[in-house]
Design a protein around this motif. Structure first.
Motif, mmCIF file in Angstrom:
data_model
loop_
_atom_site.group_PDB
_atom_site.id
_atom_site.type_symbol
_atom_site.label_atom_id
_atom_site.label_comp_id
_atom_site.label_asym_id
_atom_site.label_seq_id
_atom_site.Cartn_x
_atom_site.Cartn_y
_atom_site.Cartn_z
ATOM 1 N N PRO A 158 0.848 -1.197 0.000
ATOM 2 C CA PRO A 158 0.000 0.000 0.000
ATOM 3 C C PRO A 158 0.884 1.247 0.000
ATOM 4 N N THR A 159 0.351 2.321 -0.542
ATOM 5 C CA THR A 159 1.145 3.537 -0.720
ATOM 6 C C THR A 159 1.777 4.019 0.581
ATOM 7 N N GLN A 160 1.056 3.919 1.701
ATOM 8 C CA GLN A 160 1.592 4.439 2.950
ATOM 9 C C GLN A 160 2.854 3.703 3.372
ATOM 10 N N VAL A 161 2.910 2.400 3.162
ATOM 11 C CA VAL A 161 4.121 1.643 3.502
ATOM 12 C C VAL A 161 5.287 2.099 2.619
ATOM 13 N N GLU A 296 -13.492 6.002 -2.080
ATOM 14 C CA GLU A 296 -13.597 6.718 -0.809
ATOM 15 C C GLU A 296 -14.056 5.788 0.316
ATOM 16 N N GLY A 297 -13.328 5.821 1.416
ATOM 17 C CA GLY A 297 -13.742 5.127 2.625
ATOM 18 C C GLY A 297 -13.671 3.616 2.588
ATOM 19 N N LEU A 298 -12.936 3.042 1.647
ATOM 20 C CA LEU A 298 -12.855 1.581 1.578
ATOM 21 C C LEU A 298 -11.835 1.053 2.592
ATOM 22 N N PRO A 299 -12.141 -0.056 3.254
ATOM 23 C CA PRO A 299 -11.227 -0.612 4.251
ATOM 24 C C PRO A 299 -10.142 -1.469 3.626
ATOM 25 N N ALA A 300 -9.003 -1.559 4.286
ATOM 26 C CA ALA A 300 -7.945 -2.483 3.879
ATOM 27 C C ALA A 300 -8.380 -3.909 4.223
ATOM 28 N N PRO A 301 -7.815 -4.909 3.528
ATOM 29 C CA PRO A 301 -8.212 -6.295 3.805
ATOM 30 C C PRO A 301 -8.083 -6.681 5.274
ATOM 31 N N LEU A 308 -11.555 -9.870 3.226
ATOM 32 C CA LEU A 308 -11.982 -9.612 1.854
ATOM 33 C C LEU A 308 -11.254 -8.381 1.311
ATOM 34 N N ASN A 309 -10.704 -8.487 0.108
ATOM 35 C CA ASN A 309 -10.021 -7.346 -0.500
ATOM 36 C C ASN A 309 -11.029 -6.580 -1.349
ATOM 37 N N PRO A 344 -2.465 -9.287 -1.182
ATOM 38 C CA PRO A 344 -3.143 -9.782 0.016
ATOM 39 C C PRO A 344 -4.668 -9.804 -0.105
ATOM 40 N N GLY A 345 -5.278 -10.517 0.811
ATOM 41 C CA GLY A 345 -6.719 -10.534 0.931
ATOM 42 C C GLY A 345 -7.375 -11.715 0.244
ATOM 43 N N GLN A 346 -8.689 -11.785 0.405
ATOM 44 C CA GLN A 346 -9.471 -12.907 -0.086
ATOM 45 C C GLN A 346 -10.506 -12.459 -1.112
#
Length: 391
Positions: A158-161, A296-301, A308-309, A344-346
């Protein structure tokens, strides 16, 4: 060939790089005698063609199976000061293990040093911490010993990392994803420019949309360019981007990309009408509200029930609806669940068991996202896909 200053490394980097993950014999280490001569000859021909074209940057990794050992039969025959060699080694909790793996890489390549050493797959905060807790110190020692000229990192994070890694100011360059269909990492590219780092774009033709096999709709929208040439120009029109990695599997794989190099001076003329058509097609298919605000406002997996991704699933659905990119969407979606920290994610295969109301509470589209996820899953779910290195 055109060249750009690769940040503070001061290397003159060709705008096209020869990536080393598609011409090798095997993704697993095997003895050299087991590598077919036909495959080795093809790899050698690909490297010599790259050099002939002025593509002096040869990029590989310890994780690319036989790539390094096969390159070790070619690179020592080339004028060393005329080539830029990069390999990559994954950070480890134990720095001694990182050092041991690097020494194996150098032995495989049959070189005294590599110009660029990338810490491979800095995809999570924990892996970044491995770098800071000792692997970077080992890399600096290798630089002092003359075995490494410059130190960078590669990432699918992810961009922040990525921003966190850049802000340590301990890396000379970054390998990251950024191309037309995925522009989220622009903030990282801007940060790299502020730190005078080299910027290397990973897999713009494959991860950037399987552009060697584009959908007919994408072909039509990108006229008079091919989607691959369009994407190359989209990236290279910006001076902050220094080189694009081409995962060449054969000598002819460079040919289409060379068209982009020849057209680069006309990018400001050629790109605007194509960009307008692509945006118009996406808005027509998705609707203006969804097109402009779906992220907007989507959660990380890791913050989503069942891991869920949601962002990746919705993004692939957008590409499917806007540009008919079904083959690409299927390939990427079915990697969910087996991609580890690289992807990552499902998948959305257990929606009926999950309550997404809390994690979607910040999204303006919370009410319709579950149904959209179910629709996307129904359209593109199939046989699970493994990463190339797992095959």
């Amino acid at each position: 060939m055109l060249y750009r200053r690769f940040g503070r490394t001061e290397l003159q980097m060709p705008v096209l790089s020869c990536g080393g993950m598609r011409y090798q014999h095997s993704w697993k280490d095997v003895p050299q005698w087991m590598i077919p001569q036909k495959n080795q000859k093809n790899l050698a021909a690909t490297i010599h063609r790259a050099i002939e074209l002025g593509i002096s940057h040869i990029e590989t990794a310890r994780g690319y199976g036989t790539s390094e050992i096969q390159l070790g039969r070619v690179l020592p025959q080339l004028p060393r000061e005329q080539i830029i060699v990069q390999t990559k080694v994954s950070p480890k909790p134990q720095p001694k293990e990182f050092l041991k793996i690097f020494e194996q890489s150098l032995s495989n390549l049959k070189l005294d040093y590599v110009d660029l050493l990338g810490l491979h797959g800095v995809n999570t905060p924990a892996i970044l911490q491995y770098c800071l807790d000792g692997c970077l110190e080992v890399a600096q020692q290798l630089k002092t010993q003359g075995k490494v000229r410059h130190i960078g990192f590669s990432t699918h994070a992810p961009t922040q990392v990525i921003l966190d890694a850049i802000e340590t100011d301990q890396f000379d360059y970054v390998n990251l994803h950024w191309y037309y269909i995925f522009q989220d990492n622009w903030l990282a590219i801007e940060a790299a420019r502020r730190h005078d780092m080299g910027v290397f774009i990973i897999s713009p033709s494959d991860k950037g949309g399987h552009l060697y096999n584009p959908s007919p709709k994408l072909v039509e929208l990108c006229q008079p360019l091919s989607p691959m040439v369009f994407n190359d120009l989209f990236c290279l029109r910006l001076p902050q981007v220094h080189t694009l990695s081409l995962g060449a599997a054969r000598p002819s794989d460079f040919d289409e990309h060379l068209q982009a190099v020849s057209l680069l001076e006309r990018a400001d003329e050629l790109l605007p009408p194509i960009l307008e058509r692509l945006e118009a097609a996406a808005i027509a298919a998705l609707g203006p509200d969804w097109y402009h605000t779906w992220q907007e406002g989507l959660p990380a997996p890791e913050n989503t029930p069942g891991q869920l991704n949601i962002p990746i699933t919705l993004w692939l659905g957008n590409l499917l609806d806007a540009y008919d990119m079904s083959e690409y969407a299927q390939a990427r979606y079915n990697l969910l669940g087996s991609g580890g920290h690289w992807f990552p994610g499902q998948k959305a295969d257990r929606l009926s068991d999950l309550d997404l109301s809390d994690c979607l509470s910040r999204s303006p589209h919370a009410a319709k996202i579950p149904a959209r996820l179910a629709n996307i899953h129904q359209r593109i779910s199939g046989t699970p896909v493994k990463r190339l290195s797992q095959q």
